[in-house]
Design a protein around this motif. Structure first.
Motif, PDB file in Angstrom:
ATOM      1  N   MET A  98       0.848  -1.206   0.000  1.00 58.43           N
ATOM      2  CA  MET A  98       0.000   0.000   0.000  1.00 58.43           C
ATOM      3  C   MET A  98       0.882   1.254   0.000  1.00 58.43           C
ATOM      4  SD  MET A  98      -3.420   0.272   0.391  1.00 58.43           S
ATOM      5  CE  MET A  98      -4.677   1.449   0.825  1.00 58.43           C
ATOM      6  N   VAL A  99       0.622   2.146  -0.947  1.00 58.83           N
ATOM      7  CA  VAL A  99       1.304   3.441  -0.997  1.00 58.83           C
ATOM      8  C   VAL A  99       0.369   4.458  -0.350  1.00 58.83           C
ATOM      9  CG1 VAL A  99       2.476   5.094  -2.483  1.00 58.83           C
ATOM     10  CG2 VAL A  99       2.101   2.766  -3.287  1.00 58.83           C
ATOM     11  N   SER A 100       0.900   5.337   0.471  1.00 55.72           N
ATOM     12  CA  SER A 100       0.013   6.306   1.131  1.00 55.72           C
ATOM     13  C   SER A 100       0.396   7.739   0.787  1.00 55.72           C
ATOM     14  CB  SER A 100       0.025   6.084   2.642  1.00 55.72           C
ATOM     15  OG  SER A 100       1.341   6.143   3.132  1.00 55.72           O
ATOM     16  N   VAL A 101      -0.636   8.541   0.555  1.00 52.34           N
ATOM     17  CA  VAL A 101      -0.453   9.933   0.124  1.00 52.34           C
ATOM     18  C   VAL A 101      -1.266  10.843   1.029  1.00 52.34           C
ATOM     19  CG1 VAL A 101      -0.815  11.578  -1.768  1.00 52.34           C
ATOM     20  CG2 VAL A 101      -0.247   9.195  -2.288  1.00 52.34           C
ATOM     21  N   MET A 102      -0.633  11.877   1.585  1.00 46.68           N
ATOM     22  CA  MET A 102      -1.380  12.863   2.367  1.00 46.68           C
ATOM     23  C   MET A 102      -1.173  14.255   1.775  1.00 46.68           C
ATOM     24  SD  MET A 102      -1.421  13.750   6.423  1.00 46.68           S
ATOM     25  CE  MET A 102      -2.840  12.716   6.820  1.00 46.68           C
TER      26      MET A 102
ATOM     27  N   GLY B 197     -10.139  14.594  -2.686  1.00 49.47           N
ATOM     28  CA  GLY B 197     -11.303  14.085  -3.423  1.00 49.47           C
ATOM     29  C   GLY B 197     -10.991  13.797  -4.882  1.00 49.47           C
ATOM     30  N   VAL B 198     -10.226  14.692  -5.513  1.00 42.19           N
ATOM     31  CA  VAL B 198      -9.887  14.522  -6.935  1.00 42.19           C
ATOM     32  C   VAL B 198      -8.980  13.300  -7.103  1.00 42.19           C
ATOM     33  CG1 VAL B 198      -8.559  15.534  -8.863  1.00 42.19           C
ATOM     34  CG2 VAL B 198     -10.195  16.951  -7.568  1.00 42.19           C
ATOM     35  N   PHE B 199      -7.943  13.206  -6.260  1.00 48.19           N
ATOM     36  CA  PHE B 199      -6.987  12.099  -6.403  1.00 48.19           C
ATOM     37  C   PHE B 199      -7.654  10.763  -6.059  1.00 48.19           C
ATOM     38  CE2 PHE B 199      -3.075   9.676  -5.209  1.00 48.19           C
ATOM     39  CZ  PHE B 199      -2.520   9.665  -6.475  1.00 48.19           C
ATOM     40  N   GLN B 200      -8.494  10.768  -5.014  1.00 50.81           N
ATOM     41  CA  GLN B 200      -9.216   9.536  -4.638  1.00 50.81           C
ATOM     42  C   GLN B 200     -10.040   9.023  -5.822  1.00 50.81           C
ATOM     43  OE1 GLN B 200      -9.296   7.892  -1.364  1.00 50.81           O
ATOM     44  NE2 GLN B 200     -10.126   6.326  -2.730  1.00 50.81           N
ATOM     45  N   GLN B 201     -10.721   9.945  -6.493  1.00 54.34           N
ATOM     46  CA  GLN B 201     -11.546   9.524  -7.636  1.00 54.34           C
ATOM     47  C   GLN B 201     -10.683   8.978  -8.780  1.00 54.34           C
ATOM     48  OE1 GLN B 201     -15.162  11.603  -8.560  1.00 54.34           O
ATOM     49  NE2 GLN B 201     -14.671  11.551 -10.745  1.00 54.34           N
ATOM     50  N   MET B 202      -9.536   9.629  -9.018  1.00 53.06           N
ATOM     51  CA  MET B 202      -8.634   9.136 -10.086  1.00 53.06           C
ATOM     52  C   MET B 202      -8.109   7.745  -9.753  1.00 53.06           C
ATOM     53  SD  MET B 202      -6.179  12.241 -11.268  1.00 53.06           S
ATOM     54  CE  MET B 202      -6.917  13.752 -11.878  1.00 53.06           C
ATOM     55  N   VAL B 203      -7.775   7.544  -8.485  1.00 50.93           N
ATOM     56  CA  VAL B 203      -7.260   6.252  -8.034  1.00 50.93           C
ATOM     57  C   VAL B 203      -8.333   5.177  -8.221  1.00 50.93           C
ATOM     58  CG1 VAL B 203      -6.641   4.984  -5.916  1.00 50.93           C
ATOM     59  CG2 VAL B 203      -5.519   7.169  -6.448  1.00 50.93           C
ATOM     60  N   GLU B 204      -9.573   5.501  -7.872  1.00 48.44           N
ATOM     61  CA  GLU B 204     -10.670   4.532  -8.013  1.00 48.44           C
ATOM     62  C   GLU B 204     -10.926   4.217  -9.485  1.00 48.44           C
ATOM     63  OE1 GLU B 204     -13.945   6.046  -5.657  1.00 48.44           O
ATOM     64  OE2 GLU B 204     -12.729   5.864  -3.833  1.00 48.44           O
TER      65      GLU B 204
ATOM     66  N   ALA C 165      -7.586   1.473  -5.922  1.00 48.44           N
ATOM     67  CA  ALA C 165      -7.977   1.837  -4.546  1.00 48.44           C
ATOM     68  C   ALA C 165      -7.407   0.880  -3.495  1.00 48.44           C
ATOM     69  CB  ALA C 165      -9.493   1.906  -4.434  1.00 48.44           C
ATOM     70  N   ALA C 166      -7.134  -0.352  -3.885  1.00 47.99           N
ATOM     71  CA  ALA C 166      -6.559  -1.305  -2.922  1.00 47.99           C
ATOM     72  C   ALA C 166      -5.058  -1.090  -2.738  1.00 47.99           C
ATOM     73  CB  ALA C 166      -6.827  -2.732  -3.377  1.00 47.99           C
ATOM     74  N   HIS C 167      -4.459  -0.261  -3.601  1.00 47.28           N
ATOM     75  CA  HIS C 167      -3.004  -0.067  -3.571  1.00 47.28           C
ATOM     76  C   HIS C 167      -2.578   1.322  -3.090  1.00 47.28           C
ATOM     77  CE1 HIS C 167      -2.190  -3.797  -5.736  1.00 47.28           C
ATOM     78  NE2 HIS C 167      -3.285  -3.516  -6.421  1.00 47.28           N
TER      79      HIS C 167
END
Ligand code: 4NP
Length: 159
Positions: free
Chosen positions: A1-5, A20-27, A32-34
């Motif tokens: 898991m890579v984590s971004v703050m 919110g923008v990055f979360q949506q791109m990741v999904e 999302a599992a990574h």
């Protein structure tokens, strides 16, 4: 898991937008599992508050939902555990450097360093005291930097 703050001053305008923008791109990318996404503020001013109404409205117009985000202040634990800690402006970066142990400084970067923009933009300007245009500008910058960040992480972690 890579984590971004993502980190700004209040965690109610710029960093929740990036979150919110990055979360949506990741999904959308099926990652999302990574990739774990979070945001925080260097200040304690707005702890527990939802994102600013104007930020939520501007995000909604582009199809992003920020409503589940609640403001928190960045902690020493965050600085030790997150892989990428991305500041919205230089003053946020300076505050993070003062807080983080030196062995974690390499994780601290300006978020805009991932944006492939000409001319190069270093900061996401604080929209809090301005008009609604500022929030659309935040989204313009965040969308470009988020694309560059996802590309970088995919390369680095072979995702
Ligand atoms: P943010 O914007 O750092 O993008 O969340 C701000 C929010 C609140 C304040 C300043 C900037 N404030 O001074 O309360």
């Amino acid at each position: 898991m890579v984590s971004v703050m993502f980190v700004c001053l209040g965690n109610i305008c710029r960093s929740p937008t990036a979150h919110g923008v990055f979360q949506q791109m990741v999904e959308t990318a099926g990652l999302a599992a990574h990739i774990q996404v979070a945001s925080s503020g260097t200040s304690a001013y707005h702890i527990g508050e939802p994102p600013d109404r104007r930020a939520q409205q501007a995000a909604k117009q582009r199809g992003y939902n920020l409503s589940g985000i609640s403001a928190q202040q960045v902690s020493l634990d965050d600085l030790e555990t997150f892989d990428y800690i991305l500041a919205m402006d230089k003053s946020n970066l300076t505050a993070l450097k003062q807080l983080a142990p030196v062995n974690h400084h390499r994780k601290l970067k300006l978020f805009m360093s991932f944006a492939q923009l000409q001319p190069h933009t270093q900061e996401v300007p604080d929209p809090y005291y301005g008009g609604t245009d500022g929030f659309a500008q935040v989204l313009d910058l965040v969308e470009v930097a988020a694309q560059g960040l996802l590309q970088q992480i995919r390369q680095e972690y072979q995702l």
